[in-house]
Design a protein around this motif. Structure first.
Motif, PDB file in Angstrom:
ATOM      1  N   LYS A  71      57.294 126.116  63.725  1.00 11.71           N
ATOM      2  CA  LYS A  71      58.456 125.228  63.761  1.00 11.71           C
ATOM      3  C   LYS A  71      58.602 124.568  65.125  1.00 11.71           C
ATOM      4  CE  LYS A  71      63.424 125.230  62.989  1.00 11.71           C
ATOM      5  NZ  LYS A  71      64.599 126.045  62.646  1.00 11.71           N
ATOM      6  N   MET A  72      58.352 125.321  66.179  1.00  6.77           N
ATOM      7  CA  MET A  72      58.496 124.782  67.534  1.00  6.77           C
ATOM      8  C   MET A  72      57.457 123.689  67.805  1.00  6.77           C
ATOM      9  SD  MET A  72      60.483 125.052  69.965  1.00  6.77           S
ATOM     10  CE  MET A  72      60.677 124.629  71.658  1.00  6.77           C
ATOM     11  N   ASN A  73      56.256 123.836  67.274  1.00  7.02           N
ATOM     12  CA  ASN A  73      55.232 122.804  67.433  1.00  7.02           C
ATOM     13  C   ASN A  73      55.685 121.484  66.821  1.00  7.02           C
ATOM     14  OD1 ASN A  73      53.497 125.535  67.104  1.00  7.02           O
ATOM     15  ND2 ASN A  73      52.517 124.114  68.528  1.00  7.02           N
ATOM     16  N   PHE A  74      56.261 121.548  65.623  1.00  6.33           N
ATOM     17  CA  PHE A  74      56.724 120.331  64.972  1.00  6.33           C
ATOM     18  C   PHE A  74      57.885 119.696  65.724  1.00  6.33           C
ATOM     19  CE2 PHE A  74      54.611 122.217  61.193  1.00  6.33           C
ATOM     20  CZ  PHE A  74      53.733 121.178  60.976  1.00  6.33           C
ATOM     21  N   LEU A 103      56.333 117.952  68.714  1.00 10.00           N
ATOM     22  CA  LEU A 103      55.637 116.742  68.281  1.00 10.00           C
ATOM     23  C   LEU A 103      56.624 115.623  67.964  1.00 10.00           C
ATOM     24  CD1 LEU A 103      52.872 118.247  65.967  1.00 10.00           C
ATOM     25  CD2 LEU A 103      52.544 117.112  68.164  1.00 10.00           C
ATOM     26  N   ALA A 104      57.733 115.961  67.341  1.00 10.57           N
ATOM     27  CA  ALA A 104      58.740 114.950  67.019  1.00 10.57           C
ATOM     28  C   ALA A 104      59.367 114.375  68.286  1.00 10.57           C
ATOM     29  CB  ALA A 104      59.816 115.555  66.117  1.00 10.57           C
ATOM     30  N   VAL A 140      57.608 101.118  83.945  1.00 11.58           N
ATOM     31  CA  VAL A 140      58.416 102.152  83.289  1.00 11.58           C
ATOM     32  C   VAL A 140      57.926 102.439  81.873  1.00 11.58           C
ATOM     33  CG1 VAL A 140      60.748 102.744  82.522  1.00 11.58           C
ATOM     34  CG2 VAL A 140      60.423 101.564  84.696  1.00 11.58           C
ATOM     35  N   ALA A 141      57.711 101.397  81.083  1.00 18.67           N
ATOM     36  CA  ALA A 141      57.323 101.589  79.686  1.00 18.67           C
ATOM     37  C   ALA A 141      55.965 102.284  79.539  1.00 18.67           C
ATOM     38  CB  ALA A 141      57.343 100.255  78.957  1.00 18.67           C
ATOM     39  N   PRO A 142      54.913 101.872  80.265  1.00 15.69           N
ATOM     40  CA  PRO A 142      53.645 102.605  80.120  1.00 15.69           C
ATOM     41  C   PRO A 142      53.730 104.063  80.577  1.00 15.69           C
ATOM     42  CG  PRO A 142      53.236 100.465  81.067  1.00 15.69           C
ATOM     43  CD  PRO A 142      54.717 100.652  81.043  1.00 15.69           C
ATOM     44  N   LEU A 143      54.497 104.327  81.617  1.00 20.54           N
ATOM     45  CA  LEU A 143      54.656 105.718  82.058  1.00 20.54           C
ATOM     46  C   LEU A 143      55.428 106.533  81.028  1.00 20.54           C
ATOM     47  CD1 LEU A 143      55.342 105.329  85.880  1.00 20.54           C
ATOM     48  CD2 LEU A 143      53.320 106.265  84.757  1.00 20.54           C
ATOM     49  N   THR A 144      56.393 105.910  80.377  1.00 19.27           N
ATOM     50  CA  THR A 144      57.133 106.590  79.315  1.00 19.27           C
ATOM     51  C   THR A 144      56.198 106.927  78.157  1.00 19.27           C
ATOM     52  OG1 THR A 144      59.127 105.385  79.938  1.00 19.27           O
ATOM     53  CG2 THR A 144      59.122 106.420  77.781  1.00 19.27           C
ATOM     54  N   CYS A 145      55.358 105.988  77.774  1.00 14.96           N
ATOM     55  CA  CYS A 145      54.395 106.244  76.697  1.00 14.96           C
ATOM     56  C   CYS A 145      53.408 107.339  77.091  1.00 14.96           C
ATOM     57  CB  CYS A 145      53.642 104.966  76.340  1.00 14.96           C
ATOM     58  SG  CYS A 145      54.638 103.754  75.493  1.00 14.96           S
ATOM     59  N   LEU A 146      52.909 107.281  78.322  1.00 19.82           N
ATOM     60  CA  LEU A 146      51.984 108.309  78.796  1.00 19.82           C
ATOM     61  C   LEU A 146      52.634 109.684  78.755  1.00 19.82           C
ATOM     62  CD1 LEU A 146      49.259 109.086  80.121  1.00 19.82           C
ATOM     63  CD2 LEU A 146      50.386 108.719  82.315  1.00 19.82           C
ATOM     64  N   PHE A 147      53.875 109.781  79.228  1.00 25.60           N
ATOM     65  CA  PHE A 147      54.599 111.053  79.185  1.00 25.60           C
ATOM     66  C   PHE A 147      54.768 111.522  77.744  1.00 25.60           C
ATOM     67  CE2 PHE A 147      58.667 113.383  78.998  1.00 25.60           C
ATOM     68  CZ  PHE A 147      58.293 114.484  79.744  1.00 25.60           C
ATOM     69  N   GLY A 148      55.051 110.605  76.832  1.00 23.34           N
ATOM     70  CA  GLY A 148      55.196 110.968  75.424  1.00 23.34           C
ATOM     71  C   GLY A 148      53.901 111.489  74.837  1.00 23.34           C
ATOM     72  N   PHE A 149      52.770 110.818  75.148  1.00 24.50           N
ATOM     73  CA  PHE A 149      51.484 111.286  74.639  1.00 24.50           C
ATOM     74  C   PHE A 149      51.113 112.657  75.215  1.00 24.50           C
ATOM     75  CE2 PHE A 149      50.565 106.664  73.799  1.00 24.50           C
ATOM     76  CZ  PHE A 149      50.553 106.800  72.418  1.00 24.50           C
ATOM     77  N   LEU A 150      51.405 112.871  76.485  1.00 24.10           N
ATOM     78  CA  LEU A 150      51.149 114.193  77.082  1.00 24.10           C
ATOM     79  C   LEU A 150      52.033 115.255  76.439  1.00 24.10           C
ATOM     80  CD1 LEU A 150      50.766 113.243  80.851  1.00 24.10           C
ATOM     81  CD2 LEU A 150      48.970 113.878  79.233  1.00 24.10           C
ATOM     82  N   PHE A 151      53.257 114.885  76.108  1.00 21.30           N
ATOM     83  CA  PHE A 151      54.170 115.811  75.443  1.00 21.30           C
ATOM     84  C   PHE A 151      53.649 116.159  74.050  1.00 21.30           C
ATOM     85  CE2 PHE A 151      58.229 117.438  73.925  1.00 21.30           C
ATOM     86  CZ  PHE A 151      58.719 118.053  75.063  1.00 21.30           C
ATOM     87  N   ILE A 152      53.037 115.183  73.361  1.00 21.81           N
ATOM     88  CA  ILE A 152      52.449 115.446  72.048  1.00 21.81           C
ATOM     89  C   ILE A 152      51.272 116.412  72.180  1.00 21.81           C
ATOM     90  CG2 ILE A 152      51.117 114.376  70.184  1.00 21.81           C
ATOM     91  CD1 ILE A 152      52.960 111.938  70.470  1.00 21.81           C
ATOM     92  N   VAL A 153      50.446 116.216  73.194  1.00 24.59           N
ATOM     93  CA  VAL A 153      49.319 117.134  73.417  1.00 24.59           C
ATOM     94  C   VAL A 153      49.837 118.537  73.699  1.00 24.59           C
ATOM     95  CG1 VAL A 153      47.412 117.676  74.980  1.00 24.59           C
ATOM     96  CG2 VAL A 153      47.728 115.343  74.169  1.00 24.59           C
ATOM     97  N   TYR A 154      50.913 118.644  74.493  1.00 30.20           N
ATOM     98  CA  TYR A 154      51.512 119.952  74.754  1.00 30.20           C
ATOM     99  C   TYR A 154      52.045 120.564  73.458  1.00 30.20           C
ATOM    100  CZ  TYR A 154      54.728 123.505  76.409  1.00 30.20           C
ATOM    101  OH  TYR A 154      55.387 124.683  76.599  1.00 30.20           O
ATOM    102  N   GLY A 155      52.630 119.746  72.609  1.00 34.73           N
ATOM    103  CA  GLY A 155      53.140 120.239  71.332  1.00 34.73           C
ATOM    104  C   GLY A 155      52.037 120.759  70.431  1.00 34.73           C
TER     105      GLY A 155
END
Length: 76
Positions: free
Chosen positions: A10-13, A16-17, A52-67
């Motif tokens: 559940k925590m992985n999902f 990812l969200a 700002v926007a590309p760094l936000t996307c990069l942070f989001g993609f890294l967060f998905i990998v962590y998830g």
């Protein structure tokens, strides 16, 4: 009925969200009006769109990998 073993918990999902929401927010920050052949819009070179926007996307993609890689701690 037997409990199924899924690859993600559940925590992985949830992680990812959250990552997907961050990526979508980054793409929304990147959007906006562009230049046409007759008029030039200097807003396309704003700090929000270029930094700002590309760094936000990069942070989001890294967060998905962590998830994806997140493994819950077992107390067994």
């Amino acid at each position: 009925m037997d409990k199924r073993n899924f690859a993600f918990g559940k925590m992985n999902f949830i992680l990812l969200a959250i990552g997907m929401i961050i990526v979508i927010a980054g793409f929304i920050l990147m959007s906006g009006p562009g230049s046409t052949e007759t008029t030039f819009n200097p807003d396309i070179f704003s700090a929000q769109r270029i930094k700002v926007a590309p760094l936000t996307c990069l942070f989001g993609f890294l967060f998905i990998v962590y998830g994806i890689l997140y493994k819950p701690k077992n107390n067994d």
